[in-house]
Design an enzyme around this catalytic site. Sequence first.
Site, PDB file in Angstrom:
ATOM      1  N   ALA A  32      -4.715 -12.455   8.095  1.00 12.58           N
ATOM      2  CA  ALA A  32      -5.693 -13.765   7.758  1.00 12.58           C
ATOM      3  C   ALA A  32      -4.924 -15.013   8.161  1.00 12.58           C
ATOM      4  O   ALA A  32      -4.599 -15.848   7.463  1.00 12.58           O
ATOM      5  CB  ALA A  32      -5.825 -13.629   6.011  1.00 12.58           C
ATOM      6  N   GLY A  36      -0.578 -22.304   9.754  1.00  9.87           N
ATOM      7  CA  GLY A  36       1.020 -22.037   9.268  1.00  9.87           C
ATOM      8  C   GLY A  36       1.463 -20.752  10.181  1.00  9.87           C
ATOM      9  O   GLY A  36       2.537 -21.038  10.878  1.00  9.87           O
ATOM     10  N   HIS A  37       0.542 -19.897  10.284  1.00  4.40           N
ATOM     11  CA  HIS A  37       1.299 -18.578  11.139  1.00  4.40           C
ATOM     12  C   HIS A  37       1.132 -19.052  12.595  1.00  4.40           C
ATOM     13  O   HIS A  37       2.256 -18.694  13.234  1.00  4.40           O
ATOM     14  CB  HIS A  37       0.348 -17.564  10.625  1.00  4.40           C
ATOM     15  N   GLN A  61       5.473  -4.741  -1.496  1.00  6.95           N
ATOM     16  CA  GLN A  61       5.649  -5.923  -2.109  1.00  6.95           C
ATOM     17  C   GLN A  61       4.870  -6.485  -2.830  1.00  6.95           C
ATOM     18  O   GLN A  61       5.025  -7.791  -3.538  1.00  6.95           O
ATOM     19  CB  GLN A  61       6.029  -6.827  -0.865  1.00  6.95           C
ATOM     20  N   GLY A 149       8.395 -19.035   7.571  1.00  7.96           N
ATOM     21  CA  GLY A 149       7.964 -20.393   6.938  1.00  7.96           C
ATOM     22  C   GLY A 149       8.722 -20.749   5.747  1.00  7.96           C
ATOM     23  O   GLY A 149       9.135 -20.002   4.836  1.00  7.96           O
ATOM     24  N   SER A 188      -2.983 -17.587   3.122  1.00  6.50           N
ATOM     25  CA  SER A 188      -4.194 -16.777   3.170  1.00  6.50           C
ATOM     26  C   SER A 188      -4.843 -16.622   1.761  1.00  6.50           C
ATOM     27  O   SER A 188      -6.075 -16.426   1.764  1.00  6.50           O
ATOM     28  CB  SER A 188      -3.600 -15.412   3.555  1.00  6.50           C
TER      29      SER A 188
HETATM   30  P1  AMP Z   1       2.438 -14.227   5.030  1.00  6.00           P
HETATM   31  O1  AMP Z   1       1.232 -13.808   5.960  1.00  6.00           O
HETATM   32  O2  AMP Z   1       1.978 -15.130   3.860  1.00  6.00           O
HETATM   33  O3  AMP Z   1       3.370 -13.056   4.656  1.00  6.00           O
HETATM   34  O4  AMP Z   1       3.275 -15.355   5.949  1.00  6.00           O
HETATM   35  C1  AMP Z   1       3.839 -14.702   6.977  1.00  6.00           C
HETATM   36  C2  AMP Z   1       4.716 -15.851   7.542  1.00  6.00           C
HETATM   37  O5  AMP Z   1       4.130 -17.024   7.775  1.00  6.00           O
HETATM   38  C3  AMP Z   1       5.838 -16.116   6.519  1.00  6.00           C
HETATM   39  O6  AMP Z   1       7.082 -16.670   7.315  1.00  6.00           O
HETATM   40  C4  AMP Z   1       5.146 -17.542   5.830  1.00  6.00           C
HETATM   41  O7  AMP Z   1       6.420 -18.178   5.032  1.00  6.00           O
HETATM   42  C5  AMP Z   1       4.653 -18.223   7.042  1.00  6.00           C
HETATM   43  N1  AMP Z   1       3.649 -18.987   6.280  1.00  6.00           N
HETATM   44  C6  AMP Z   1       2.668 -18.944   5.431  1.00  6.00           C
HETATM   45  N2  AMP Z   1       1.959 -20.092   4.941  1.00  6.00           N
HETATM   46  C7  AMP Z   1       2.859 -21.086   6.056  1.00  6.00           C
HETATM   47  C8  AMP Z   1       2.456 -22.379   6.022  1.00  6.00           C
HETATM   48  N3  AMP Z   1       1.677 -22.956   5.451  1.00  6.00           N
HETATM   49  N4  AMP Z   1       3.467 -23.103   6.899  1.00  6.00           N
HETATM   50  C9  AMP Z   1       4.246 -22.514   7.693  1.00  6.00           C
HETATM   51  N5  AMP Z   1       4.755 -21.235   7.516  1.00  6.00           N
HETATM   52  C10 AMP Z   1       3.748 -20.384   6.925  1.00  6.00           C
END
Ligand code: AMP
Length: 285
Positions: A32, A36-37, A61, A149, A188
């Site tokens: 999703a 950020g990603h 998790q 992130g 997401s």
């Molecule tokens: P997730 O898909 O939520 O597990 O996030 C995957 C990676 O993207 C992790 O390292 C998060 O910290 C990073 N991430 C998620 N949201 C953001 C954001 N708004 N800004 C920067 N990195 C992000």
Amino acid sequence: MYVFKTVVGLTQHLAHRRALGETIGFAPTMGALHSGHLTLLQHAKVENSCSVCSIFVNPTQFNVASDLEKYPRLPEKDIELLLRQKTDILFLPSVEEVYPPDLPALPAIELGQLTTVMEGAYRPGHFDGVLQVMHRLLTLVRPDRLYMGQKDFQQFTIVQKMLEQLPLPTVLIPVETVREADGLAMSSRNMRLTPEQRTQASFIYKTLQWAKQQVGQQTPAAIEAQAKQQLESNGFQVDYFTLADAQTLQPIELFDSVEVVVACTAAWLGDVRLIDNLVVKGELR
Ligand code: AMP
């Protein structure tokens, strides 16, 4: 872009690239995808010869089954975004590929008190699952650089601690949180907010900024209590609002003795749990 659904396909391809002297930048995600990603992947692309994204909604998790079920899954849109981004490799494995029955147990990793506070206290078992999946993915990808992130502050701190104890060549690069125009950290989970909740959600960042302004004016405990109260009177149910030592993640009693302080919070709007943080004293190295 190469898309691999199997471990064998991915590892053979990466071995070939490594043999050609390529460097590998890796951003693990649960899909999703949002800006950020994509910012992590942008760094991976620019700073390495090969950028790798993984999309895997890791069941181990999630400490609440309904959260796992409701987690958004948009593989087609994600692939489109990654193609536009010119990501080199997408790893899109099944649960069986990531966790085969003969997978060796995780080696012992010393994490001290990093996992007992904040997310660790409110989401029992969450970091066990994060470490399990990160260990598996890192062992498969063996990246030169791992991009994570800052939004998930506790997560990257714990993964950094794990990396220090593993025989991997990987350097972790924390990437600044990417925010919407009103300050809401991209996530997401934001797509599950109602329009009204979406408007309310920007109050988290405002509260973090308020806390930063209060450093030196009030004690940590007083700031935490007021921040929590402000969030609650704006419709949030707050799990925690903690001023923590950015290195140890332990709550602080005084600002003076701590070089870098981060305000971390987790709060619910309806059934959506949002987390965010802001460095309020000092700078991350
Ligand atoms: P997730 O898909 O939520 O597990 O996030 C995957 C990676 O993207 C992790 O390292 C998060 O910290 C990073 N991430 C998620 N949201 C953001 C954001 N708004 N800004 C920067 N990195 C992000």
